[in-house]
Design a protein around this motif. Structure first.
Motif, PDB file in Angstrom:
ATOM      1  N   ASN A 113       0.822  -1.207   0.000  1.00 10.38           N
ATOM      2  CA  ASN A 113       0.000   0.000   0.000  1.00 10.38           C
ATOM      3  C   ASN A 113       0.857   1.259   0.000  1.00 10.38           C
ATOM      4  OD1 ASN A 113      -2.472  -1.474   0.161  1.00 10.38           O
ATOM      5  ND2 ASN A 113      -2.020  -1.855   2.330  1.00 10.38           N
ATOM      6  N   ALA A 114       2.011   1.184  -0.663  1.00 11.78           N
ATOM      7  CA  ALA A 114       2.943   2.309  -0.658  1.00 11.78           C
ATOM      8  C   ALA A 114       2.481   3.370  -1.661  1.00 11.78           C
ATOM      9  CB  ALA A 114       4.351   1.839  -0.985  1.00 11.78           C
ATOM     10  N   LEU A 115       1.317   3.929  -1.417  1.00 14.82           N
ATOM     11  CA  LEU A 115       0.745   4.950  -2.281  1.00 14.82           C
ATOM     12  C   LEU A 115       0.417   6.174  -1.432  1.00 14.82           C
ATOM     13  CD1 LEU A 115      -1.720   2.658  -4.275  1.00 14.82           C
ATOM     14  CD2 LEU A 115       0.429   3.576  -5.114  1.00 14.82           C
ATOM     15  N   LEU A 116       0.320   7.309  -2.080  1.00 12.62           N
ATOM     16  CA  LEU A 116      -0.116   8.492  -1.362  1.00 12.62           C
ATOM     17  C   LEU A 116      -1.476   8.220  -0.744  1.00 12.62           C
ATOM     18  CD1 LEU A 116       1.019  11.328  -3.819  1.00 12.62           C
ATOM     19  CD2 LEU A 116       2.144  10.535  -1.725  1.00 12.62           C
ATOM     20  N   GLU A 117      -1.683   8.756   0.421  1.00 11.89           N
ATOM     21  CA  GLU A 117      -2.777   8.328   1.291  1.00 11.89           C
ATOM     22  C   GLU A 117      -4.167   8.551   0.703  1.00 11.89           C
ATOM     23  OE1 GLU A 117      -1.849  12.552   1.958  1.00 11.89           O
ATOM     24  OE2 GLU A 117      -0.650  10.722   1.924  1.00 11.89           O
ATOM     25  N   PHE A 118      -4.318   9.419  -0.266  1.00  7.37           N
ATOM     26  CA  PHE A 118      -5.650   9.703  -0.797  1.00  7.37           C
ATOM     27  C   PHE A 118      -6.002   8.834  -2.010  1.00  7.37           C
ATOM     28  CE2 PHE A 118      -2.606  12.589  -2.733  1.00  7.37           C
ATOM     29  CZ  PHE A 118      -2.878  12.472  -4.080  1.00  7.37           C
ATOM     30  N   TYR A 119      -5.169   7.861  -2.349  1.00  5.77           N
ATOM     31  CA  TYR A 119      -5.432   7.009  -3.507  1.00  5.77           C
ATOM     32  C   TYR A 119      -6.788   6.321  -3.370  1.00  5.77           C
ATOM     33  CZ  TYR A 119      -5.066   3.041  -6.715  1.00  5.77           C
ATOM     34  OH  TYR A 119      -5.305   2.104  -7.698  1.00  5.77           O
ATOM     35  N   ASP A 120      -7.591   6.403  -4.432  1.00 11.42           N
ATOM     36  CA  ASP A 120      -8.923   5.811  -4.468  1.00 11.42           C
ATOM     37  C   ASP A 120      -8.934   4.683  -5.485  1.00 11.42           C
ATOM     38  OD1 ASP A 120     -11.561   5.134  -4.534  1.00 11.42           O
ATOM     39  OD2 ASP A 120     -12.313   7.122  -5.094  1.00 11.42           O
ATOM     40  N   PRO A 121      -8.895   3.397  -5.043  1.00  9.52           N
ATOM     41  CA  PRO A 121      -8.826   2.283  -6.002  1.00  9.52           C
ATOM     42  C   PRO A 121     -10.099   2.104  -6.824  1.00  9.52           C
ATOM     43  CG  PRO A 121      -9.132   1.466  -3.768  1.00  9.52           C
ATOM     44  CD  PRO A 121      -8.887   2.942  -3.651  1.00  9.52           C
ATOM     45  N   SER A 122     -11.218   2.716  -6.398  1.00 10.00           N
ATOM     46  CA  SER A 122     -12.471   2.545  -7.133  1.00 10.00           C
ATOM     47  C   SER A 122     -12.608   3.504  -8.310  1.00 10.00           C
ATOM     48  CB  SER A 122     -13.661   2.737  -6.180  1.00 10.00           C
ATOM     49  OG  SER A 122     -13.701   4.073  -5.685  1.00 10.00           O
ATOM     50  N   LEU A 123     -11.679   4.437  -8.451  1.00 15.89           N
ATOM     51  CA  LEU A 123     -11.766   5.412  -9.535  1.00 15.89           C
ATOM     52  C   LEU A 123     -11.573   4.728 -10.885  1.00 15.89           C
ATOM     53  CD1 LEU A 123     -12.160   8.513  -9.660  1.00 15.89           C
ATOM     54  CD2 LEU A 123      -9.685   8.710  -9.906  1.00 15.89           C
ATOM     55  N   GLY A 124     -12.197   5.261 -11.931  1.00 19.10           N
ATOM     56  CA  GLY A 124     -12.069   4.687 -13.267  1.00 19.10           C
ATOM     57  C   GLY A 124     -10.628   4.617 -13.720  1.00 19.10           C
ATOM     58  N   LYS A 125     -10.352   3.723 -14.679  1.00 20.53           N
ATOM     59  CA  LYS A 125      -8.982   3.474 -15.126  1.00 20.53           C
ATOM     60  C   LYS A 125      -8.753   3.808 -16.596  1.00 20.53           C
ATOM     61  CE  LYS A 125      -8.505   1.518 -11.081  1.00 20.53           C
ATOM     62  NZ  LYS A 125      -7.848   2.232  -9.958  1.00 20.53           N
ATOM     63  N   ASP A 126      -9.735   4.304 -17.297  1.00 17.40           N
ATOM     64  CA  ASP A 126      -9.632   4.496 -18.744  1.00 17.40           C
ATOM     65  C   ASP A 126      -9.621   5.986 -19.082  1.00 17.40           C
ATOM     66  OD1 ASP A 126      -9.666   4.390 -21.456  1.00 17.40           O
ATOM     67  OD2 ASP A 126     -11.445   3.119 -21.636  1.00 17.40           O
ATOM     68  N   PRO A 127      -8.462   6.558 -19.433  1.00 18.08           N
ATOM     69  CA  PRO A 127      -8.409   7.994 -19.769  1.00 18.08           C
ATOM     70  C   PRO A 127      -9.197   8.358 -21.027  1.00 18.08           C
ATOM     71  CG  PRO A 127      -6.214   7.104 -19.306  1.00 18.08           C
ATOM     72  CD  PRO A 127      -7.132   5.946 -19.445  1.00 18.08           C
ATOM     73  N   SER A 128      -9.464   7.400 -21.906  1.00 20.56           N
ATOM     74  CA  SER A 128     -10.158   7.718 -23.153  1.00 20.56           C
ATOM     75  C   SER A 128     -11.611   8.112 -22.929  1.00 20.56           C
ATOM     76  CB  SER A 128     -10.098   6.522 -24.105  1.00 20.56           C
ATOM     77  OG  SER A 128     -10.796   5.409 -23.575  1.00 20.56           O
ATOM     78  N   LEU A 129     -12.158   7.889 -21.727  1.00 22.77           N
ATOM     79  CA  LEU A 129     -13.561   8.214 -21.445  1.00 22.77           C
ATOM     80  C   LEU A 129     -13.755   9.646 -20.972  1.00 22.77           C
ATOM     81  CD1 LEU A 129     -14.619   4.928 -19.576  1.00 22.77           C
ATOM     82  CD2 LEU A 129     -14.915   5.496 -21.997  1.00 22.77           C
ATOM     83  N   ARG A 130     -12.674  10.413 -20.868  1.00 25.33           N
ATOM     84  CA  ARG A 130     -12.796  11.766 -20.317  1.00 25.33           C
ATOM     85  C   ARG A 130     -13.678  12.667 -21.172  1.00 25.33           C
ATOM     86  NH1 ARG A 130      -6.372  12.771 -18.968  1.00 25.33           N
ATOM     87  NH2 ARG A 130      -6.129  11.021 -17.480  1.00 25.33           N
ATOM     88  N   GLU A 131     -13.508  12.576 -22.481  1.00 20.94           N
ATOM     89  CA  GLU A 131     -14.226  13.491 -23.371  1.00 20.94           C
ATOM     90  C   GLU A 131     -15.741  13.299 -23.302  1.00 20.94           C
ATOM     91  OE1 GLU A 131     -13.097  15.913 -25.125  1.00 20.94           O
ATOM     92  OE2 GLU A 131     -10.935  15.629 -24.972  1.00 20.94           O
ATOM     93  N   THR A 132     -16.187  12.099 -23.034  1.00 23.44           N
ATOM     94  CA  THR A 132     -17.626  11.812 -23.087  1.00 23.44           C
ATOM     95  C   THR A 132     -18.258  11.641 -21.711  1.00 23.44           C
ATOM     96  OG1 THR A 132     -17.147   9.439 -23.306  1.00 23.44           O
ATOM     97  CG2 THR A 132     -17.396  10.711 -25.338  1.00 23.44           C
ATOM     98  N   ASP A 189       9.699   3.152  -2.215  1.00 29.47           N
ATOM     99  CA  ASP A 189       8.399   3.408  -1.613  1.00 29.47           C
ATOM    100  C   ASP A 189       8.289   4.866  -1.180  1.00 29.47           C
ATOM    101  OD1 ASP A 189       7.372   0.859  -1.895  1.00 29.47           O
ATOM    102  OD2 ASP A 189       8.169   0.167   0.026  1.00 29.47           O
ATOM    103  N   VAL A 190       7.084   5.392  -1.260  1.00 29.15           N
ATOM    104  CA  VAL A 190       6.834   6.754  -0.799  1.00 29.15           C
ATOM    105  C   VAL A 190       7.180   6.851   0.685  1.00 29.15           C
ATOM    106  CG1 VAL A 190       5.052   8.481  -0.393  1.00 29.15           C
ATOM    107  CG2 VAL A 190       5.037   7.152  -2.509  1.00 29.15           C
ATOM    108  N   GLY A 191       8.035   7.811   0.997  1.00 26.29           N
ATOM    109  CA  GLY A 191       8.426   8.019   2.390  1.00 26.29           C
ATOM    110  C   GLY A 191       9.514   7.100   2.886  1.00 26.29           C
ATOM    111  N   HIS A 192       9.986   6.160   2.043  1.00 25.03           N
ATOM    112  CA  HIS A 192      11.040   5.221   2.439  1.00 25.03           C
ATOM    113  C   HIS A 192      12.053   5.123   1.302  1.00 25.03           C
ATOM    114  CE1 HIS A 192       7.677   4.132   5.072  1.00 25.03           C
ATOM    115  NE2 HIS A 192       8.576   3.654   5.917  1.00 25.03           N
ATOM    116  N   HIS A 193      12.776   6.209   1.060  1.00 24.89           N
ATOM    117  CA  HIS A 193      13.703   6.268  -0.064  1.00 24.89           C
ATOM    118  C   HIS A 193      15.059   5.713   0.345  1.00 24.89           C
ATOM    119  CE1 HIS A 193      11.466   9.560  -2.573  1.00 24.89           C
ATOM    120  NE2 HIS A 193      10.763   8.462  -2.382  1.00 24.89           N
ATOM    121  N   LEU A 194      15.369   4.516  -0.157  1.00 21.16           N
ATOM    122  CA  LEU A 194      16.717   3.983   0.031  1.00 21.16           C
ATOM    123  C   LEU A 194      17.707   4.770  -0.809  1.00 21.16           C
ATOM    124  CD1 LEU A 194      18.494   1.811   1.317  1.00 21.16           C
ATOM    125  CD2 LEU A 194      17.998   0.342  -0.641  1.00 21.16           C
ATOM    126  N   TRP A 195      17.260   5.207  -1.990  1.00 24.02           N
ATOM    127  CA  TRP A 195      18.064   6.090  -2.815  1.00 24.02           C
ATOM    128  C   TRP A 195      17.151   7.135  -3.435  1.00 24.02           C
ATOM    129  CZ3 TRP A 195      16.828   6.994  -7.833  1.00 24.02           C
ATOM    130  CH2 TRP A 195      16.029   6.049  -8.478  1.00 24.02           C
TER     131      TRP A 195
END
Length: 792
Positions: free
Chosen positions: A63-82, A198-204
């Protein structure tokens, strides 16, 4: 990024493409399966070439994602126009007809885009926007957070303060004091960091005064950047480029650091030049502590009808010791490797290669280090080749250069200047075919007999049978003729007499003609059986092979390119035990062989066992033996599961009552990324060796690698390698040390004399892979693939 319709509140999200050109994400997986989930396929047992291990991100926090990540959000950028825009806010002030004031947990959502902030002001006339307070933006390819964002939607411009960003597909993430979108394809960060950890755990990470992202080219540029491990800076780069997608780009590759016995410490800093889509180059300046500076380079091209590669290495002034060999100290030295393949006309092409070193010691000094096997001959060739449905032909020439500093050029193969080959295989009916193998060559070698040779080998072959039996008769005729050059008498080709001592051979134009007749036949029986609770199909396959070749005295024929081949199972069914055309064995033989197999329900061969022997009805005069039978040859291959495999072969001679050859190879899979190999090789009078190699996973992060070869004849270890690999979320480390006897050189002649001579050489190499950026040169991987069967 598709242009959003004006006068839409969600258009403010366009300015949030401040993250290195990842807005055009395809699909919504935050960890693409191609390289990020660690689900690589294990290499099949017995494979000589295994696919490289993809970068394994399985050790990253799930779960190394920024805390506001919403997994239910759509995944297809081509639907933006319509897609419609959904607006959620606790308060909306539209008293000004042009400016909308939204406040209180504001959320704007359309297709895969979502913008959240405490307050958002949007000018419907100018498309200016101002988002303040806990600003968060998400789309299919990226996440971004900031304290304040403002800009203009139509102009695709925007500025964000106190930025945190994350690329979902390539794992890049970091922070910046300020991010500025110059247009829809170009972004600049100020006082920024970048890492694939990982976010917040940068080895490099690297920290730069500015980072510019070009979405059009997929390249990021960092200026005044410092590379850090943890909080410790270790590399300063005034100008540094890195990839933001999978496209090629120009820039520095990571340096290689190593040490070898022959050349000392080595530092390599390659620079890649992406010159055009169809050609590129790499410049590789190197420093050897014991020998000086080298400039190496590679150029590759792919143009219509032609492709090739040029590699160069140049040492302007070698100050290394020559170890009592040819004196190269102070000389300029070089290596050239060039290959090309060019289409000429339909069915025909030119194939050429040129390989040349400045001196015979070059590869001994520079090439036989950690990841290179000893090379003691360089071949160059140029040929025109063509082929059709039932024929192929070639015409060209081949020359050789000696690169073994301990011997002279006498051991080189003959030059073939020129040569011509023609082969055909023409079906005459369903069961009958006519074929021919023809060659002609002019053999050149200073200090040896020279001349031309023509070899014509037509044949007529039939194939009768079903799945249960086969009979394959074959009749051939072989004619080989020579035209020796002047001075052939100086090499023992004059004054010989024929049989009975009365008929002189034609020494200038000797020839040989003889028929070759064979009959191959076999049966296939099968039955159902079971073993260890599994069902199999067992076959029993007896085979008889008769070969007749009359004897011809060939003492007057030179040996241009012919050697006696090692005897093995397939030699039981061969028409000649000599390579090349200068010798043809006589035969009046019958081979009897028996094979049994176990096939599983899917048809995969799990067990194969074979045994056979040749019975000689008359002595073999060309080979010089009067045995009545060859050695017994046996083979056993077993792979009852995908976890282990056993291959073995054995030869026992009833004539000498001694073992002629024995080989055993055992391979065991350890987990998904570990392997264990053991082998034993014996050939009477030549070698007896034990070998073991392994990739042993200690934990999810650590693997040990090693290989060992011991010679019983020499009573010493001739090659030993040991290393360790460390793998984490975003960085991999490899350290390998190899110690070996330089047997491929010393075995060709007397060991050299000198004050700095050691039959053992040593090489050590350290490699770092910063996942998502590149590696330190990749010299370790070829070595491990060569020495550890099944390495990935």
């Amino acid at each position: 990024m598709p242009k959003l319709p004006p006068r839409r509140l969600l258009a403010v999200a366009a300015a949030l493409a401040l993250i290195s050109g990842q807005a055009d994400a395809k699909g919504g997986h935050s960890h693409p399966k191609t390289s990020l989930d660690g689900a690589e396929q294990a290499c099949p047992l017995g494979s000589f070439h295994c696919a490289p291990r993809p970068y394994n991100y399985a050790m990253c926090r799930p779960n190394a994602l920024l805390e506001f990540y919403d997994p239910s959000l759509g995944k297809d950028p081509s639907l933006r126009e319509t897609s419609p825009t959904q607006v959620h806010a606790q308060h909306v002030d539209s008293s000004n007809q042009s400016v909308y004031h939204l406040s209180g947990d504001v959320k704007l959502q359309r297709a895969d885009q979502q913008l959240q902030a405490d307050t958002i002001d949007y000018n419907d006339s100018t498309t200016d926007y101002d988002a303040r307070g806990n600003v968060r933006y998400q789309e299919a390819g990226q996440l971004l957070a900031g304290t304040h964002m403002r800009g203009n939607t139509d102009a695709s411009r925007g500025i964000a303060d106190d930025v945190r960003y994350q690329m979902l597909d390539s794992r890049g993430n970091g922070v910046a004091r300020q991010g500025q979108m110059l247009d829809a394809l170009h972004t600049r960060y100020s006082a920024a960091t970048y890492s694939t950890c990982d976010v917040g755990h940068h080895l490099w990470e690297f920290r730069a005064k500015s980072i510019t992202i070009d979405k059009d080219t997929g390249v990021g540029v960092a200026r005044n950047a410092t590379m850090r491990l943890g909080n410790v800076p270790f590399l300063y780069l005034p100008y540094f480029t890195f990839p933001t997608d999978d496209r090629r780009k120009s820039g520095f590759l990571y340096p290689t650091i190593g040490n070898t016995s022959r050349s000392g410490f080595e530092i390599s800093t390659p620079y890649y030049l992406n010159l055009a889509p169809n050609y590129d180059a790499t410049l590789d300046p190197r420093i050897y502590s014991d020998r000086g500076a080298m400039l190496a380079g590679e150029f590759r091209y792919l143009i219509p009808g032609s492709n090739g590669q040029l590699n160069l290495e140049y040492v302007p002034h070698d100050h290394g010791d020559n170890d009592g060999l040819a004196n190269t100290k102070g000389d300029s030295r070089y290596l050239v490797n060039f290959s090309d393949r060019t289409a000429l006309w339909q069915g025909w092409q030119f194939v050429g290669s040129y390989n040349h070193a400045s001196d015979s010691s070059y590869l001994y000094d520079y090439g036989n280090a950690l990841s290179h096997a000893a090379v003691y001959t360089l071949a160059s060739n140029a040929a025109i080749m063509g082929g059709g449905k039932w024929w192929n032909a070639s015409f060209g020439g081949t020359i050789y250069q000696n690169t073994n500093p301990f011997v002279n050029a006498n051991g080189l193969p003959y030059k073939q200047l020129p040569y011509a080959n023609f082969s055909m295989n023409l079906p005459l009916s369903r069961w009958l075919e006519f074929g021919m193998d023809t060659s002609a060559a002019a053999f050149r070698k200073a200090g040896f007999v020279e001349g031309q040779r023509e070899d014509i080998y037509p044949y007529l072959a039939a194939d009768f049978g079903t799945s249960a039996w086969f009979v394959r008769p074959k009749v051939a005729y072989r004619y080989t003729a020579y035209q020796l050059s002047g001075g052939y008498q100086d090499y023992g080709y004059g004054g010989l007499l024929g049989s009975g001592g009365v008929t002189p051979f034609d020494q200038k134009s000797p020839s040989r003609a003889l028929p070759v007749v064979s009959l191959d036949s076999g049966l296939v029986f099968d039955r159902s059986t079971s073993l260890f609770g599994d069902n199999y199909t067992q076959t029993l396959e007896p085979r008889l092979y008769y070969l007749y070749v009359p004897y011809r005295n060939q003492d007057n024929l030179p040996l241009f390119d012919t050697n006696l081949m090692s005897f093995d199972y397939w030699q039981l069914f061969s028409t000649n035990q000599f390579s090349g055309a200068d010798r043809q064995m006589d035969a009046n033989n019958l081979t009897a062989a028996l094979t049994t197999r176990l096939l599983d329900d899917s048809g995969v061969e799990r067990v194969s066992a074979s045994i056979g022997q040749i019975h000689y009805f008359s002595p073999q005069k060309v080979l010089g033996t009067d045995w009545t039978g060859s050695a017994y040859v046996a083979q056993l291959d077993v792979q009852l599961s995908d976890r282990w495999r056993l291959n073995s072969s054995y030869q026992w001679s009833p004539n000498t009552r001694l073992t002629d050859m024995a080989a055993l190879e055992l391979q065991r899979r350890l987990g998904t990324d570990g392997i264990l190999n053991f082998s034993y090789r014996y050939r009477r009078g030549l070698l007896e060796q034990y070998s073991a190699s392994a990739v042993y996973p200690i934990s999810e992060r650590w693997r040990l690698v090693g290989s060992w070869t011991y010679s019983v004849v020499d009573r010493e270890t001739i090659d030993a390698l040991a290393g360790v690999e460390y793998d984490s979320c975003c960085v991999s480390l490899r350290l390998v040390d190899r110690n070996y006897v330089n047997q491929s050189y010393y075995g060709f002649g007397p060991a050299p004399t000198g004050s700095n001579i050691n039959r053992r050489d040593n090489a050590i190499m350290f490699e770092v892979v910063f996942k998502g950026l590149g590696s330190s040169g990749g010299q370790i991987d070829p070595l491990l693939r060569r020495d550890i069967l099944g390495y990935q």
